[in-house]
Motif scaffolding. Structure first.
Motif, mmCIF file in Angstrom:
data_model
loop_
_atom_site.group_PDB
_atom_site.id
_atom_site.type_symbol
_atom_site.label_atom_id
_atom_site.label_comp_id
_atom_site.label_asym_id
_atom_site.label_seq_id
_atom_site.Cartn_x
_atom_site.Cartn_y
_atom_site.Cartn_z
ATOM 1 N N SER A 12 0.815 -1.209 0.000
ATOM 2 C CA SER A 12 0.000 0.000 0.000
ATOM 3 C C SER A 12 0.844 1.253 0.000
ATOM 4 O O SER A 12 1.957 1.259 0.526
ATOM 5 C CB SER A 12 -0.904 -0.008 1.240
ATOM 6 N N ASP A 13 0.304 2.292 -0.591
ATOM 7 C CA ASP A 13 0.860 3.643 -0.459
ATOM 8 C C ASP A 13 2.310 3.737 -0.948
ATOM 9 O O ASP A 13 3.220 4.063 -0.194
ATOM 10 C CB ASP A 13 0.711 4.108 1.004
ATOM 11 N N LEU A 14 2.486 3.471 -2.241
ATOM 12 C CA LEU A 14 3.823 3.451 -2.825
ATOM 13 C C LEU A 14 4.361 4.870 -3.057
ATOM 14 O O LEU A 14 5.557 5.098 -2.990
ATOM 15 C CB LEU A 14 3.798 2.677 -4.145
ATOM 16 N N HIS A 15 3.463 5.796 -3.369
ATOM 17 C CA HIS A 15 3.825 7.225 -3.548
ATOM 18 C C HIS A 15 5.018 7.410 -4.487
ATOM 19 O O HIS A 15 5.975 8.117 -4.160
ATOM 20 C CB HIS A 15 4.102 7.888 -2.189
ATOM 21 N N ILE A 16 4.925 6.776 -5.652
ATOM 22 C CA ILE A 16 6.032 6.864 -6.609
ATOM 23 C C ILE A 16 6.078 8.268 -7.251
ATOM 24 O O ILE A 16 5.072 8.777 -7.730
ATOM 25 C CB ILE A 16 5.901 5.756 -7.690
ATOM 26 N N LYS A 17 7.266 8.851 -7.237
ATOM 27 C CA LYS A 17 7.534 10.177 -7.814
ATOM 28 C C LYS A 17 8.209 9.981 -9.178
ATOM 29 O O LYS A 17 8.596 8.864 -9.527
ATOM 30 C CB LYS A 17 8.485 10.955 -6.896
ATOM 31 N N PRO A 18 8.441 11.044 -9.907
ATOM 32 C CA PRO A 18 9.258 10.894 -11.124
ATOM 33 C C PRO A 18 10.660 10.424 -10.734
ATOM 34 O O PRO A 18 11.095 10.654 -9.590
ATOM 35 C CB PRO A 18 9.307 12.317 -11.709
#
Ligand code: FE2
Length: 279
Positions: A12-18
């Protein structure tokens, strides 16, 4: 021998950015997810499915979903995802067009059958808002889907917890219409577990008579500030995921949830020596 359980890994909640961008200027969420993928690939027995319970991207942008898809490439297990408040329905549909969405547009609900078990994935995201809500089409779909096979056990997955955690800034952005979900769950005894995310920490509550969990994250945890001492804060705590094991059996069988830490730890070591005595 008892029948083999169905194993559902929940992340859950990986919050992948560039690529190259840290979350909050501090957390390398891509590296954290790579370690999570390695842990999932290494886990034995092999989970039947990985469910990602929202916040796959962070902003969200198409670039983040492209990055996410590249990070998923080494994963050797099938996976499905539902949106969180940091996601975009449209971008997720574009990124994962082959998923078996229940509707051609709107909420990204899905129903999956794994052996004798049903998984119902509910889209609780509200465009542009941090809180969650199950909209009318989703509630109708859930009611009809639960009614369609009343003898099969069902696990529900959604991003927003329907209960209060005591963490003040998360509780004001949980599932707004939890009461509607509660009355529906009470009408359908086949719901055996409600599994959520959003708070980045392992949490358990009873909700509408059903065990209801929050899955820990592979990156950072929301600070366990139960006394409203600080502004919204996070801590980098031991990363983990949940492994839900469903054992077929009498009635709806039984569900056991394990917390699996991500990392290299000393062991396993035997308790007993070759002579059968405790070491
Ligand atoms: Fe979230």
């Amino acid at each position: 021998m008892s029948p083999k359980p169905v194993l559902i890994a929940q992340i859950s909640d990986l919050h992948i950015k560039p690529p190259g961008v840290l979350a909050y200027g501090r957390v390398d969420t891509a590296a954290a997810f790579q370690r999570c993928v390695a842990a999932l690939n290494a886990f034995t027995p092999k989970p039947d499915l990985v469910v990602i319970s929202g916040d796959l991207a962070d902003t969200p942008t198409a670039e983040e979903y492209d990055h996410l898809k590249r990070l998923f490439e080494p994963l050797k297990l099938p996976f499905v995802g539902i949106p969180g408040n940091h996601d975009s329905r449209q971008m997720m549909r574009a990124a994962f067009p082959l998923a078996a969405y229940a509707f051609p547009s709107g909420p990204l609900n899905q129903r999956l059958e794994i052996g004798g078990l049903d998984l119902l994935l509910l889209d609780s995201s509200v465009h542009g808002q941090p809180h969650g809500e199950l909209d009318a089409p989703t509630l109708q779909w859930l009611d009809a889907t639960l009614a369609s096979s009343p003898e099969r056990p069902a696990l529900l997955f959604l991003h927003h917890p329907p209960f209060q955690t005591g963490i003040w800034h998360m509780d004001r952005q949980n599932l707004l219409n939890a009461g509607e979900l509660a009355s529906m769950v009470r009408r359908h005894p086949r719901v055996q577990l409600i599994a959520t995310g959003h708070v980045h920490r392992a949490t358990l509550a009873m909700f509408a008579g059903v065990p209801t969990t929050i899955c820990p994250a592979p990156n950072h945890a929301v600070d366990l500030d139960l006394d409203h001492l600080r502004e919204p804060s996070f801590r980098v705590e031991p990363p983990a995921f949940h492994l839900h094991s469903w054992f077929p059996g009498e009635g709806f069988g039984s569900v056991v949830t394990h917390q699996v830490f991500i990392g290299d730890f000393d062991g396993p070591h035997p308790f007993f020596g070759p002579d059968g005595k405790l070491l």
